[in-house]
Design a protein around this motif. Structure first.
Motif, PDB file in Angstrom:
ATOM      1  N   LYS A 137     -10.771   2.627  -2.448  1.00 18.50           N
ATOM      2  CA  LYS A 137     -11.111   1.267  -0.839  1.00 18.50           C
ATOM      3  C   LYS A 137      -9.307   1.412  -0.936  1.00 18.50           C
ATOM      4  O   LYS A 137      -9.479   0.079   0.144  1.00 18.50           O
ATOM      5  N   GLN A 138      -7.890   1.061  -1.658  1.00 16.10           N
ATOM      6  CA  GLN A 138      -6.684   0.686  -1.215  1.00 16.10           C
ATOM      7  C   GLN A 138      -6.115   1.616  -0.577  1.00 16.10           C
ATOM      8  O   GLN A 138      -5.874   1.225   0.646  1.00 16.10           O
ATOM      9  N   ARG A 139      -6.856   2.919  -1.032  1.00 14.81           N
ATOM     10  CA  ARG A 139      -6.356   4.159   0.581  1.00 14.81           C
ATOM     11  C   ARG A 139      -6.511   3.419   1.702  1.00 14.81           C
ATOM     12  O   ARG A 139      -5.968   3.566   3.232  1.00 14.81           O
ATOM     13  N   ILE A 140      -8.033   3.579   2.061  1.00 12.99           N
ATOM     14  CA  ILE A 140      -8.919   3.025   3.361  1.00 12.99           C
ATOM     15  C   ILE A 140      -8.639   1.810   4.092  1.00 12.99           C
ATOM     16  O   ILE A 140      -8.341   1.757   5.170  1.00 12.99           O
ATOM     17  N   ALA A 141      -7.586   0.206   2.928  1.00 13.13           N
ATOM     18  CA  ALA A 141      -6.746  -0.650   3.874  1.00 13.13           C
ATOM     19  C   ALA A 141      -5.759   0.035   3.766  1.00 13.13           C
ATOM     20  O   ALA A 141      -5.188  -0.840   4.945  1.00 13.13           O
ATOM     21  N   ILE A 142      -5.153   1.063   3.306  1.00 13.80           N
ATOM     22  CA  ILE A 142      -3.968   0.986   4.112  1.00 13.80           C
ATOM     23  C   ILE A 142      -4.120   2.286   4.972  1.00 13.80           C
ATOM     24  O   ILE A 142      -3.517   1.930   6.258  1.00 13.80           O
ATOM     25  N   HIS A 194      -3.359   9.281   3.211  1.00 15.72           N
ATOM     26  CA  HIS A 194      -3.888   9.393   1.545  1.00 15.72           C
ATOM     27  C   HIS A 194      -5.259  10.151   1.192  1.00 15.72           C
ATOM     28  O   HIS A 194      -5.688   9.840   0.356  1.00 15.72           O
ATOM     29  N   ALA A 195      -5.780   9.462   2.158  1.00 14.79           N
ATOM     30  CA  ALA A 195      -7.413   9.372   1.946  1.00 14.79           C
ATOM     31  C   ALA A 195      -8.524   9.939   2.907  1.00 14.79           C
ATOM     32  O   ALA A 195      -9.656  10.188   2.405  1.00 14.79           O
ATOM     33  N   HIS A 196      -8.028  11.364   3.888  1.00 16.89           N
ATOM     34  CA  HIS A 196      -8.639  12.428   3.995  1.00 16.89           C
ATOM     35  C   HIS A 196      -9.424  13.021   3.620  1.00 16.89           C
ATOM     36  O   HIS A 196     -11.407  12.980   3.769  1.00 16.89           O
ATOM     37  N   GLN A 204       0.000   6.353  -7.988  1.00 15.37           N
ATOM     38  CA  GLN A 204       0.906   7.223  -7.222  1.00 15.37           C
ATOM     39  C   GLN A 204       0.149   8.043  -6.329  1.00 15.37           C
ATOM     40  O   GLN A 204       1.517   7.394  -4.902  1.00 15.37           O
ATOM     41  N   LEU A 205      -0.825   7.158  -5.038  1.00 17.43           N
ATOM     42  CA  LEU A 205      -1.543   8.463  -4.864  1.00 17.43           C
ATOM     43  C   LEU A 205      -1.561   7.088  -3.339  1.00 17.43           C
ATOM     44  O   LEU A 205      -0.956   7.120  -2.422  1.00 17.43           O
ATOM     45  N   VAL A 206      -1.740   6.126  -4.039  1.00 16.80           N
ATOM     46  CA  VAL A 206      -1.268   4.333  -3.261  1.00 16.80           C
ATOM     47  C   VAL A 206      -0.283   4.115  -2.581  1.00 16.80           C
ATOM     48  O   VAL A 206       0.339   4.240  -1.421  1.00 16.80           O
ATOM     49  N   GLN A 207       1.018   4.669  -3.884  1.00 11.83           N
ATOM     50  CA  GLN A 207       2.404   4.036  -3.396  1.00 11.83           C
ATOM     51  C   GLN A 207       2.498   4.964  -2.746  1.00 11.83           C
ATOM     52  O   GLN A 207       3.555   4.570  -1.190  1.00 11.83           O
ATOM     53  N   ALA A 221       1.546   6.850  -0.151  1.00 10.38           N
ATOM     54  CA  ALA A 221       0.649   6.136   1.033  1.00 10.38           C
ATOM     55  C   ALA A 221       1.861   5.068   1.728  1.00 10.38           C
ATOM     56  O   ALA A 221       1.763   4.899   3.055  1.00 10.38           O
ATOM     57  N   LEU A 222       1.550   4.169   0.899  1.00  6.87           N
ATOM     58  CA  LEU A 222       2.547   2.038   1.475  1.00  6.87           C
ATOM     59  C   LEU A 222       3.674   3.180   1.595  1.00  6.87           C
ATOM     60  O   LEU A 222       4.334   2.620   2.659  1.00  6.87           O
ATOM     61  N   ASP A 223       4.310   4.074   1.155  1.00  9.41           N
ATOM     62  CA  ASP A 223       6.070   4.594   1.287  1.00  9.41           C
ATOM     63  C   ASP A 223       5.885   4.712   2.777  1.00  9.41           C
ATOM     64  O   ASP A 223       6.851   4.594   3.583  1.00  9.41           O
ATOM     65  N   THR A 224       4.558   5.971   3.552  1.00 14.74           N
ATOM     66  CA  THR A 224       4.497   5.415   4.471  1.00 14.74           C
ATOM     67  C   THR A 224       4.139   4.828   5.447  1.00 14.74           C
ATOM     68  O   THR A 224       4.918   4.952   6.674  1.00 14.74           O
ATOM     69  N   LEU A 225       3.713   3.795   4.957  1.00 15.21           N
ATOM     70  CA  LEU A 225       2.957   2.686   5.962  1.00 15.21           C
ATOM     71  C   LEU A 225       4.360   2.058   5.966  1.00 15.21           C
ATOM     72  O   LEU A 225       4.730   1.412   7.116  1.00 15.21           O
ATOM     73  N   MET A 226       5.180   1.001   4.811  1.00  9.27           N
ATOM     74  CA  MET A 226       6.523   0.640   4.770  1.00  9.27           C
ATOM     75  C   MET A 226       7.588   1.688   6.383  1.00  9.27           C
ATOM     76  O   MET A 226       8.598   0.365   6.482  1.00  9.27           O
ATOM     77  N   GLN A 227       7.905   2.910   6.696  1.00  9.74           N
ATOM     78  CA  GLN A 227       8.635   2.422   7.177  1.00  9.74           C
ATOM     79  C   GLN A 227       8.624   2.149   8.616  1.00  9.74           C
ATOM     80  O   GLN A 227       8.508   1.812   8.937  1.00  9.74           O
ATOM     81  N   GLY A 228       9.886   1.549   8.406  1.00 11.63           N
ATOM     82  CA  GLY A 228      10.966   1.161  10.245  1.00 11.63           C
ATOM     83  C   GLY A 228       9.673  -0.444   9.609  1.00 11.63           C
ATOM     84  O   GLY A 228       9.546  -0.796  11.235  1.00 11.63           O
ATOM     85  N   ARG A 229       9.455  -0.579   9.130  1.00 10.50           N
ATOM     86  CA  ARG A 229       8.298  -2.433   9.631  1.00 10.50           C
ATOM     87  C   ARG A 229       9.152  -2.848   8.553  1.00 10.50           C
ATOM     88  O   ARG A 229       9.172  -2.789   6.981  1.00 10.50           O
TER      89      ARG A 229
END
Length: 590
Positions: free
Chosen positions: A483-488, A455-457, A514-517, A519-527
């Motif tokens: 910054k957080q979303r670039i890190a994600i 959600h950074a684009h 909310q936006l970062v969360q 993004a994190l939900d997407t990142l955590m899938q299957g990991r």
């Protein structure tokens, strides 16, 4: 001289090997200039003693051409010598800086816990620079002085052995003074180097926290602390300067006395007909060469010992590096992690136990949250998983294999971390996202896909320069959520098997969270995910919650199970709920 004494000198001289041919060419040019310098007084003596004949015959065009050719050759050889040796020095310094940087950047995290960035930067800049002058130009000039010194003595003995006697006393004294002061210079140079590193540490620390300094009006305190560091540097520098002044004065006195003695004794020999005026003139010039070069040799020894002192710490660091052999290739991780009776204390705080017999199993793909008061051991577990430190006792396993067998480099290739304060470099947004993949070029499509998932684009393309927008030092041009979303996005691009989220949303406002969360939900899938968090909204999404207290696991289970069980977790949640209620009540009152 014993092997122990000569080894540090050889260690530095070995740095000349990569530029040996350039140095050899420079020394050949130097030999030409030394030969010309030694021939010059003899030419003057010939002209003085044969001035009448030359006046009658006149200076022929051939003599003029020969002198002009001699002058041009001397100038060309001098220029070539200077360029070859100076450029060789720059190459050596560049090589040492690269080696030192390579060694430092590969040091374990415990090394950076012990050494401040400002100190390391001082080693990399000012300390390494000391090698340039002493190892090439300085050493070559010393060798040139030595050649002139030996050649001058030979010419003096040829002209008049009797007149050479006063110099036999001066030269040993001059060389002894150089040796005596050189040993003191090394100690003083080491102190100067340490003071420079300390002042660099102070400056870098305050520059890095310039916003905090100004927010608390602490410019005066910063100036006072830096002034104190400068006073300490000045004190040790002046001590070295006083020593140098005494040495220079003693050398000057000896040279002056030797010259006066030579002139008086030479006049006596001319009166006896045992020496001509031209020969005395040549002798005085050679004597000046010998005394000057003896002083130069002693001065170089002092400079060399200063270099030894200021570079001791550099070579200590270089010697401490032991390349870690690459482990045998392993299949990709499934993501299973197990800590078995792990005990650990930080190297700089060995008296405080950070983890005390922790045993924890994390299934592949499981999301666990580490919860506990500050200092309970949450970040320590993450640091061990990332390989920043090794357990003092017990073992850390991935997919049933000990981490030491797999090797840190292989493990980290399959991990990613998102921190509370994301570490961004001062380049572009594109550079910071692509930082995730060190071994290949990241395509534009991959980068855009990762940014969209994070959600950074949208906010990136809203900038005039888009992905080429410069973020500033540590990302100061961006908001916390950006910054957080670039890190994600960076973590998504890495496609890790194991993900560590270290307080990834704790410093954000509600909208950004909310936006970062998402993004994190997407990142955590299957990991396999290790979440270090305090916020209720982050903790409840974990499959299992691990509660830590004083380096031990005191509870574990789901959010609902732990609330029913009471204890440490229930108290932490109650405290958070009370804080939220107080904030809500105060907002309603306003």
């Amino acid at each position: 001289m014993s092997h122990l004494n000569i080894a540090p000198h050889l260690e530095r001289l070995r740095l000349l090997y990569p530029v040996r041919w350039r140095i050899a060419a420079g020394l050949l040019c130097m030999a030409l200039t030394v030969g010309a310098q030694l021939a010059f007084p003899q030419a003057i003596a010939y002209f003085i003693d044969n001035v009448a004949a030359l006046t009658r015959r006149g200076v022929t065009p051939g003599m003029v051409a020969a002198m002009l050719a001699f002058s041009v050759l001397y100038a060309l050889a001098s220029a070539a010598r200077f360029y070859l040796l100076q450029s060789g020095g720059h190459m050596i310094v560049m090589g040492v800086r690269r080696r030192l940087f390579d060694v430092v950047i590969n040091q374990p995290i415990a090394f950076f816990d012990k050494h401040h960035g400002g100190e390391l930067n001082s080693r990399l800049t000012s300390d390494v620079s000391a090698l340039h002058e002493s190892l090439t130009i300085g050493a070559a000039n010393a060798l040139r002085s030595l050649c002139v010194f030996v050649g001058g003595i030979a010419m003096l003995l040829q002209l008049s052995p009797m007149l050479s006697l006063p110099l036999a006393l001066f030269i040993p004294i001059s060389l002894y003074l150089g040796k005596l002061s050189g040993s003191n210079y090394r100690l003083r140079a080491r102190a100067i180097s340490a003071s420079l590193a300390a002042s660099g540490k102070v400056a870098q620390e305050y520059f890095a926290h310039a916003r905090l300094v100004q927010a608390f009006n602490q410019q005066g305190g910063a100036m006072a602390r830096y002034a104190q560091a400068m006073r300490q540097l000045l004190d040790v520098s002046l001590a070295g300067t006083r020593l140098l002044a005494v040495f220079q004065g003693a050398q000057g006195l000896l040279a002056f006395v030797a010259l006066l003695t030579t002139l008086c004794f030479g006049a006596h020999l001319i009166g006896q007909g045992r020496l001509s005026v031209g020969e005395l003139t040549a002798f005085v010039i050679y004597a000046s060469m010998v005394t000057d070069t003896a002083g130069s040799i002693s001065e170089f020894w002092n400079t060399w010992m200063r270099t030894m002192g200021s570079t001791d710490r550099i070579f200590d660091i270089l010697r401490s590096h032991r390349p870690v052999p690459e482990s045998a290739p392993q299949p990709p991780l499934a993501g299973h992690i197990a800590l078995r009776e792990v005990r650990f204390a930080y190297p700089e705080r060995t008296q405080v136990t950070a983890l005390d017999g922790v045993s924890l199993t994390i299934r592949a793909g499981e999301k666990i949250a580490l919860v506990g008061a500050s200092g309970a051991g949450k970040s320590t577990i993450a640091s061990l998983v990332l390989g920043h430190y090794q357990p003092d006792a017990g073992s850390l396993q991935f997919d049933g294999i000990d981490a030491r067998v797999l090797g840190v480099a292989q493990l980290r290739r399959q991990m990613a971390v998102v921190e509370q304060e994301p570490a961004l470099f001062s380049g572009s947004i594109a550079d910071n996202i692509a930082f995730a993949v060190p071994d290949r070029q990241v395509t534009r499509e991959e980068m855009l896909a990762a940014a969209r998932l994070a959600h950074a684009h949208d906010f990136i393309t809203a900038f005039p320069d888009g992905y080429e927008t410069l973020v500033g030092e540590r990302g100061v041009q961006l908001s916390g959520g950006q910054k957080q979303r670039i890190a994600i996005a960076r973590a998504i691009l890495r496609a890790p098997k194991i993900l560590i989220l270290d307080e990834a949303t704790s410093a954000l406002d509600a909208a950004s969270e909310q936006l970062v969360q998402r993004a994190l939900d997407t990142l955590m899938q299957g990991r396999t995910t290790i979440i270090i968090a305090h916020r209720f909204s982050t903790i409840v999404k974990a499959d299992r919650i691990i509660v830590l207290d004083n380096g031990r696991i005191c509870q574990q289970g789901t959010h609902a199970q732990l609330l029913r069980a009471g204890g440490q977790y229930a108290r932490l949640m109650q405290q958070q709920l009370s804080q939220f209620q107080q904030l809500h009540d105060s907002t309603a009152t306003l």
